[in-house]
Design an enzyme around this catalytic site. Structure first.
Site, PDB file in Angstrom:
ATOM      1  N   HIS A  95      29.452  23.771  65.129  1.00 12.56           N
ATOM      2  CA  HIS A  95      28.634  22.918  64.265  1.00 12.56           C
ATOM      3  C   HIS A  95      27.939  23.715  63.172  1.00 12.56           C
ATOM      4  CE1 HIS A  95      25.945  24.255  67.553  1.00 12.56           C
ATOM      5  NE2 HIS A  95      25.002  24.250  66.626  1.00 12.56           N
ATOM      6  N   HIS A 121      21.260  30.705  60.476  1.00 10.88           N
ATOM      7  CA  HIS A 121      22.428  29.829  60.346  1.00 10.88           C
ATOM      8  C   HIS A 121      22.183  28.831  59.221  1.00 10.88           C
ATOM      9  CE1 HIS A 121      19.966  27.890  63.669  1.00 10.88           C
ATOM     10  NE2 HIS A 121      19.890  27.017  62.691  1.00 10.88           N
ATOM     11  N   HIS A 123      22.894  24.786  57.384  1.00 12.78           N
ATOM     12  CA  HIS A 123      23.209  23.353  57.512  1.00 12.78           C
ATOM     13  C   HIS A 123      23.628  22.848  56.138  1.00 12.78           C
ATOM     14  CE1 HIS A 123      21.514  22.685  61.591  1.00 12.78           C
ATOM     15  NE2 HIS A 123      20.727  23.688  61.252  1.00 12.78           N
ATOM     16  N   HIS A 140      18.310  28.671  57.973  1.00  9.81           N
ATOM     17  CA  HIS A 140      17.205  28.909  58.904  1.00  9.81           C
ATOM     18  C   HIS A 140      17.234  30.351  59.389  1.00  9.81           C
ATOM     19  CE1 HIS A 140      17.361  24.376  60.198  1.00  9.81           C
ATOM     20  NE2 HIS A 140      16.909  24.550  58.978  1.00  9.81           N
TER      21      HIS A 140
END
Length: 256
Positions: A95, A121, A123, A140
């Site tokens: 993800h 990571h 998003h 983040h």
């Protein structure tokens, strides 16, 4: 294809928990949830998949939210950080793509408490919005405190990105990231990675109390949003529920 560069918006998260347990942290296994809007494992169903994920459906302080300019306060506040170049690996978690520092990546200090840098990571698109605007990506930087007397055990610095002039940090990683597409759980050694190469400086930031943005959606997270790839992996906006959002203005340490 245009490159991605760092925008002037950065945010900081403090995770309020008396101890950092696997139960409280973000889930790594993509097979347990996804981001499909109407699927059985999508965000609307996260709270029904496992009992310990109940806050995803029932919590009243969930993240992300829209960071509007309403009810904003400007506060002067010094922040310190001392990042260090250290060995790191890159991992395709399914993800998201995550960098983990194996050695000492340094620390940041919040209210006199030190938090060690552990991983970062991305998003896509951004999870938070600012006055209704959604950015192309959101990073983040996750830090952990080992001090047993600190109530807030996790601190996260985040950065919004948008399409434009190449970002040097991302450009260095693109070869490794491209080689890991569709290879879930693939891991590569990156060698020495310097966190200072990530653009995180800002003089102003918002703050509100929210939650982790993936299961178990643990609440008690203090989000601070600074004003200065492929499939979507962003949780939909959550209800603000009358929570205050404060705007802080940071005084940067002259030695940093």
């Amino acid at each position: 294809m245009k490159a991605i560069y760092c925008s002037i918006l950065v945010f900081l998260i403090l995770f309020a928990a008396k101890s950092v347990n696997a139960h409280d942290q973000e889930v790594d296994d993509e097979g347990e949830f996804d981001y499909s809007k109407d699927g059985e494992k999508g965000p609307r169903k996260w709270g029904e998949i496992k009992q310990e994920w109940g806050a995803c459906s029932n919590g009243t302080m969930q993240s992300p939210i829209d960071l509007s300019s309403e009810r904003v306060q400007i506060i002067l506040k010094p922040e310190k950080k001392n990042y260090k170049a250290s060995d790191a690996i890159i991992k395709n978690r399914g993800h998201d793509v995550q960098i983990e520092w194996i050695g000492d990546g340094g620390w940041m200090s919040i209210d006199g408490n030190d938090y060690r840098l552990r991983y970062t990571h991305w998003h896509s698109p951004s999870e938070h919005t600012v006055n209704g605007r959604r950015y192309d990506m959101e990073l983040h930087l996750v830090h952990l405190s080992t001090n047993p007397n600190v109530e807030n055990k996790i601190a996260v610095v985040g950065v919004f990105y948008k399409i434009g002039t190449p970002d040097q940090f991302l450009s260095r990683l693109m070869t490794d990231i491209s080689s890991m597409v569709d290879k879930k759980n693939a891991t590569r050694n990156l060698g020495t990675i310097d966190p200072k190469d990530i653009k995180t400086e800002s003089k102003r930031y918002f703050r509100y109390i929210g939650s982790l943005t993936i299961p178990p959606c643990t609440q008690g997270v203090i989000w601070t949003v600074n004003k200065k790839h492929a499939e979507e992996n962003a949780r939909p906006l959550q209800a603000r529920n009358s929570r205050d959002v404060d705007l802080y203005r940071t005084i940067l340490n002259a030695n940093n």
